[in-house]
Design an enzyme around this catalytic site. Structure first.
Site, PDB file in Angstrom:
ATOM      1  N   HIS A 288      51.972  -6.020   9.363  1.00 43.42           N
ATOM      2  CA  HIS A 288      53.031  -6.410   8.603  1.00 43.42           C
ATOM      3  C   HIS A 288      52.509  -5.937   7.227  1.00 43.42           C
ATOM      4  CE1 HIS A 288      55.638  -9.071   6.401  1.00 43.42           C
ATOM      5  NE2 HIS A 288      56.343  -8.961   7.036  1.00 43.42           N
ATOM      6  N   CYS A 289      51.220  -5.695   6.927  1.00 38.61           N
ATOM      7  CA  CYS A 289      50.737  -5.692   5.512  1.00 38.61           C
ATOM      8  C   CYS A 289      50.512  -4.262   5.015  1.00 38.61           C
ATOM      9  CB  CYS A 289      49.452  -6.426   5.343  1.00 38.61           C
ATOM     10  SG  CYS A 289      49.826  -8.328   5.528  1.00 38.61           S
ATOM     11  N   ILE A 290      49.455  -3.416   5.504  1.00 36.66           N
ATOM     12  CA  ILE A 290      49.049  -2.450   5.008  1.00 36.66           C
ATOM     13  C   ILE A 290      50.029  -1.377   4.751  1.00 36.66           C
ATOM     14  CG2 ILE A 290      47.066  -1.126   4.610  1.00 36.66           C
ATOM     15  CD1 ILE A 290      45.898  -3.734   4.832  1.00 36.66           C
ATOM     16  N   ILE A 292      53.146  -1.561   4.311  1.00 32.66           N
ATOM     17  CA  ILE A 292      54.430  -2.034   3.600  1.00 32.66           C
ATOM     18  C   ILE A 292      54.077  -2.632   2.244  1.00 32.66           C
ATOM     19  CG2 ILE A 292      55.832  -3.882   3.859  1.00 32.66           C
ATOM     20  CD1 ILE A 292      55.998  -3.826   6.765  1.00 32.66           C
ATOM     21  N   ASP A 293      53.071  -3.507   2.187  1.00 31.60           N
ATOM     22  CA  ASP A 293      52.924  -3.999   0.945  1.00 31.60           C
ATOM     23  C   ASP A 293      52.622  -3.236  -0.499  1.00 31.60           C
ATOM     24  OD1 ASP A 293      53.079  -6.198   2.424  1.00 31.60           O
ATOM     25  OD2 ASP A 293      51.039  -6.725   2.247  1.00 31.60           O
TER      26      ASP A 293
END
Ligand SMILES: NC(=O)c1ccc[n+]([C@@H]2O[C@H](COP(=O)([O-])OP(=O)(O)OC[C@H]3O[C@@H](n4cnc5c(N)ncnc54)[C@H](O)[C@@H]3O)[C@@H](O)[C@H]2O)c1
Length: 455
Positions: A288-290, A292-293
């Site tokens: 969910h993070c790398i 997208i963020d």
């Protein structure tokens, strides 16, 4: 001002403060359990109505969060969950842990945060702390949440009548903070309570109450000067990972042409006791993070006429990785006089990283797509993902196949995408015609063979 602040601080200190958590997913649920375990009453909120009865029965819906923890929290009366947001005023502190994905144009999808903030503003009462934990671009807290909350006090429900009140003042009537989550699901060394937590407040009083709250459950809180600094801190952490992973992915491709093994080189470089941190190549970014963020910052930076070139370049290299894995598989098949068209491919591992059941942004889904586009017949196995879930982009109707001698032998190539610890690598190597290993999982376990190639 001091009265409100001191009152909330005293409630936090004696643990009579009720903690509301909005969004009971990978971040919100363990955080709620942590507060409950430390003696706080926790009221969880989620729009997903399926989660509420499961929690009430003490059942988990996240693999690495044990049902026992939920049972204990529910049984002790410390945790309850609801979809009824009119109960928000019961909470003294409201922590927002809702998703922040990208939309189909790879731009921030702020709808979950905005919907939640609007809901909170509807029920905000004097003396409450609101802390946003969702990863987002710098400016979210004071550009989206703050104006909504300052203008919040429209409804005072005495006999159902609605009255517009004087706008709330942040730091006096309510408190607003940003404190990024650093959850790393299934990390054996760190969990919610042992990962230091950065806290930024809109005012010093906001920071003080937010820090006091988190100090109860987190080993160390790290105050920063503003919510923007806290928002930027989280982005730096994830951009750092994305850029470094892109670097080793690029070097993997260069070294492969030079007949040098990137994994051997990283292991050797890791012996340097300073100035080097190991990052490892793989089949593409997941989670969910790398993936997208970093693009939250790219989007926001455009407002300031800045192009985030590093972030874009890293994104380009990382996005290419599943294609690279498929190309390596094609070459390996070619060497065995087989074409990719019609080849039987088994993708091993569907979750985005080992030993978890989280499928979000998993590169395995992209691998399946590319193999299929090139005419292969694709199956997958994942002990934790028995059926591929529908995602924003993919809707495969596929179930995990059983791994045994007979099933493995049917495949022309087995592509290791997720290196789950439970796999019997020796057995897989011994019964597969060809293996393409994107994680160096086989050699790391001392298994070397001509039919295993790295990608
Ligand atoms: N998963 C991680 O490891 C991780 C790590 C660090 C940061 N984060 C960030 O934390 C945030 C939450 O991520 P997550 O992994 O917990 O997501 P998740 O999808 O697991 O959980 C989010 C929950 O919020 C609920 N929800 C959605 N809209 C809602 C609304 N309007 N009101 C109430 N509930 C709502 C969903 O039903 C879901 O249960 C994201 O911004 C993510 O980037 C996640």
């Amino acid at each position: 001002m001091a009265n409100n602040t001191n009152y909330l601080l005293s409630k936090i200190k004696d643990k009579s403060a009720i903690v509301g958590i909005i969004g009971l997913g990978y971040v919100g649920l363990p955080l709620g359990l942590e507060f409950a375990a430390k003696g706080f009453k926790v009221l969880g909120f989620d729009v997903d109505k399926r989660k509420i009865p499961l929690l009430e029965k003490g059942k988990t819906y996240i693999k690495h969060i044990k049902s026992e923890r939920i049972k204990e929290a529910i049984g002790s009366g410390k945790l309850s969950a609801t979809s009824d947001f009119s109960r928000l005023p019961e909470a003294d502190a409201i922590i927002i842990c809702v998703p922040t994905p990208l939309d189909e144009h790879r731009e921030p999808d702020m709808s979950y945060v905005v919907n939640t903030a609007e809901m909170v503003s509807k029920y905000l009462r004097k003396g409450q702390l609101v802390s946003l934990e969702s990863t987002t671009y710098p400016g979210t807290t004071d550009e989206i949440l703050l104006p909504l909350f300052e203008n919040a006090p429209i409804i005072q429900n005495n006999s159902g009548s609605k009255t517009k009140l004087k706008p709330f003042k942040v730091g006096q009537d309510f408190y607003l903070a940003f404190s990024p989550e650093r959850e790393d699901p299934n990390n054996p060394d760190y969990s919610t309570s042992t990962i230091p937590k950065v806290v930024g407040g809109v005012t010093p009083a906001c920071r003080k109450v937010a820090k006091a709250l988190y100090d109860n459950v987190i080993v160390k809180t790290v105050p920063v000067s503003s919510t923007r600094a806290a928002e930027a801190t989280k982005l730096l952490e994830n951009i750092y990972r994305s850029v470094n992973i892109a670097l080793v992915n690029e070097l993997k491709m260069v070294f492969e042409r030079m007949n040098i093994d990137i994994w051997e080189v990283i292991d050797a470089a890791s012996t340097k006791p300073f100035g080097f941190n190991a990052f490892y190549p793989g089949p593409g970014l997941g989670g969910h993070c790398i993936p997208i963020d970093p693009f939250y910052l790219t989007w926001k930076a455009r407002e300031y006429d800045i192009n985030t070139k590093f972030i874009e370049l890293a994104g380009e290299i990382n996005t290419y990785q599943p294609y690279y894995v498929v190309d390596r598989s094609m070459h390996a098949l070619n060497n065995m006089n087989k074409s990719i068209k019609g080849a039987k491919v088994l993708v091993l591992g569907a979750a985005y990283k080992k030993d978890i059941d989280d499928m979000r942004e998993s590169p395995s889904l992209k691998l399946i797509e590319i193999f299929r586009e090139r005419g292969a017949q694709v199956s997958y196995n994942d002990p934790y993902v028995l059926k591929l879930p529908k995602t924003r982009k993919y809707n495969y109707d596929m179930h995990s196949i059983k791994l045994n001698k007979a099933s493995l032998k049917k495949f022309d190539v087995v592509v290791l995408s997720t290196d789950h610890s439970d796999y019997d690598y020796k057995f897989i190597a011994g019964n597969s015609k060809l293996i393409v290993d994107s994680r160096n999982a086989f050699e790391r376990r001392g298994i070397k063979s001509k039919n295993i190639i790295k990608a």
